[in-house]
Design a protein around this motif. Structure first.
Motif, PDB file in Angstrom:
ATOM      1  N   GLU A   1     -48.060  -4.046 -39.787  1.00 57.65           N
ATOM      2  CA  GLU A   1     -47.581  -3.497 -38.518  1.00 57.65           C
ATOM      3  C   GLU A   1     -46.059  -3.554 -38.443  1.00 57.65           C
ATOM      4  O   GLU A   1     -45.419  -2.607 -37.991  1.00 57.65           O
ATOM      5  CB  GLU A   1     -48.213  -4.246 -37.351  1.00 57.65           C
ATOM      6  CG  GLU A   1     -49.693  -3.970 -37.202  1.00 57.65           C
ATOM      7  CD  GLU A   1     -50.381  -4.882 -36.210  1.00 57.65           C
ATOM      8  OE1 GLU A   1     -49.732  -5.794 -35.657  1.00 57.65           O
ATOM      9  OE2 GLU A   1     -51.588  -4.677 -36.002  1.00 57.65           O
ATOM     10  N   GLU A   2     -45.486  -4.669 -38.896  1.00 57.23           N
ATOM     11  CA  GLU A   2     -44.033  -4.797 -38.888  1.00 57.23           C
ATOM     12  C   GLU A   2     -43.395  -3.763 -39.807  1.00 57.23           C
ATOM     13  O   GLU A   2     -42.419  -3.099 -39.433  1.00 57.23           O
ATOM     14  CB  GLU A   2     -43.613  -6.205 -39.306  1.00 57.23           C
ATOM     15  CG  GLU A   2     -42.105  -6.380 -39.302  1.00 57.23           C
ATOM     16  CD  GLU A   2     -41.651  -7.745 -39.771  1.00 57.23           C
ATOM     17  OE1 GLU A   2     -40.438  -7.912 -39.937  1.00 57.23           O
ATOM     18  OE2 GLU A   2     -42.499  -8.631 -39.980  1.00 57.23           O
TER      19      GLU A   2
ATOM     20  N   TYR B   1     -35.584  -5.643 -32.241  1.00 58.97           N
ATOM     21  CA  TYR B   1     -36.992  -5.818 -32.596  1.00 58.97           C
ATOM     22  C   TYR B   1     -37.206  -7.193 -33.241  1.00 58.97           C
ATOM     23  O   TYR B   1     -38.126  -7.937 -32.877  1.00 58.97           O
ATOM     24  CB  TYR B   1     -37.417  -4.687 -33.534  1.00 58.97           C
ATOM     25  CG  TYR B   1     -38.804  -4.809 -34.090  1.00 58.97           C
ATOM     26  CD1 TYR B   1     -39.931  -4.633 -33.285  1.00 58.97           C
ATOM     27  CD2 TYR B   1     -39.003  -5.067 -35.439  1.00 58.97           C
ATOM     28  CE1 TYR B   1     -41.209  -4.730 -33.813  1.00 58.97           C
ATOM     29  CE2 TYR B   1     -40.277  -5.158 -35.974  1.00 58.97           C
ATOM     30  CZ  TYR B   1     -41.377  -4.994 -35.158  1.00 58.97           C
ATOM     31  OH  TYR B   1     -42.635  -5.089 -35.678  1.00 58.97           O
TER      32      TYR B   1
ATOM     33  N   THR C   1     -43.606  -0.288 -38.253  1.00 55.84           N
ATOM     34  CA  THR C   1     -42.644  -0.142 -37.152  1.00 55.84           C
ATOM     35  C   THR C   1     -41.252   0.109 -37.704  1.00 55.84           C
ATOM     36  O   THR C   1     -40.543   1.008 -37.246  1.00 55.84           O
ATOM     37  CB  THR C   1     -42.649  -1.399 -36.267  1.00 55.84           C
ATOM     38  OG1 THR C   1     -43.970  -1.588 -35.754  1.00 55.84           O
ATOM     39  CG2 THR C   1     -41.671  -1.272 -35.110  1.00 55.84           C
TER      40      THR C   1
END
Length: 179
Positions: free
Chosen positions: A80-81, A106, A84
């Motif tokens: 997910e990181e 972030y 993103t």
């Protein structure tokens, strides 16, 4: 790093290949791997490298990170990181400086949330330990020993001095002969 989950990966690859309406041979050619090798991956007999997974993902036009997660090479949160970051870096509507600032923000939010989660987890551990200690203390208070070495039962709540004697004095005495 998680263990390789090749069977699940193979099923997923077959599903993605069929969704893309590609034959096994077509996908193998597009990914630059042999047809038999890709067949073995789909059947869960082979463990592909990250490089092969990247080539297959590119040929299927799906995220390589998704395949890494399916293969157990990458953790879901790491995926997910990475996704993103990739979305931010690929956005043509913001300049490089803005991308870097956005990624720094972030990162700071992720660190802050991780620190808060660690504090909350530590507090939960402390509460559980206190609950266990309280339960152990309650058990000790209930089964204490008297000065003569005779085990007796005591109240778990502290009575003010003389409260038991006062309560006994307030009880009516039954003087009937049946008692």
């Amino acid at each position: 790093m998680a263990s390789l989950n090749v069977g699940n990966l193979g099923e997923y690859l077959r599903e993605q290949r069929r969704t893309a309406q590609l034959s096994l041979r077509q996908l193998a050619d597009a990914a630059g791997v042999s047809n038999p090798y890709l067949s073995q991956i789909e059947r869960g007999l082979r463990k592909p490298s990250a490089e092969v997974l990247q080539q297959v993902a590119k040929a299927l036009r799906i995220s390589a990170e998704t395949l890494y997660v399916r293969a157990g090479i990458l953790d879901e949160t790491e995926r997910e990181e990475l996704e993103t970051r990739a979305v931010v870096l690929a956005d043509p509507s913001i300049n490089e400086r803005q991308k870097q600032v956005l990624l720094q923000i972030y990162d700071s939010f992720r660190k802050e949330n991780a620190a808060e989660a660690a504090v909350a987890a530590a507090a939960e551990v402390d509460r559980a330990a206190a609950d266990r200690a309280g339960a152990a203390g309650s058990t000790e208070a209930t089964t204490g020993t008297t000065g003569a070495g005779i085990t007796g039962s005591t109240s778990t709540t502290e009575d003010p001095p003389g409260a038991r004697a006062a309560a006994a004095a307030e009880r009516p005495v039954d003087a009937s002969p049946d008692a």
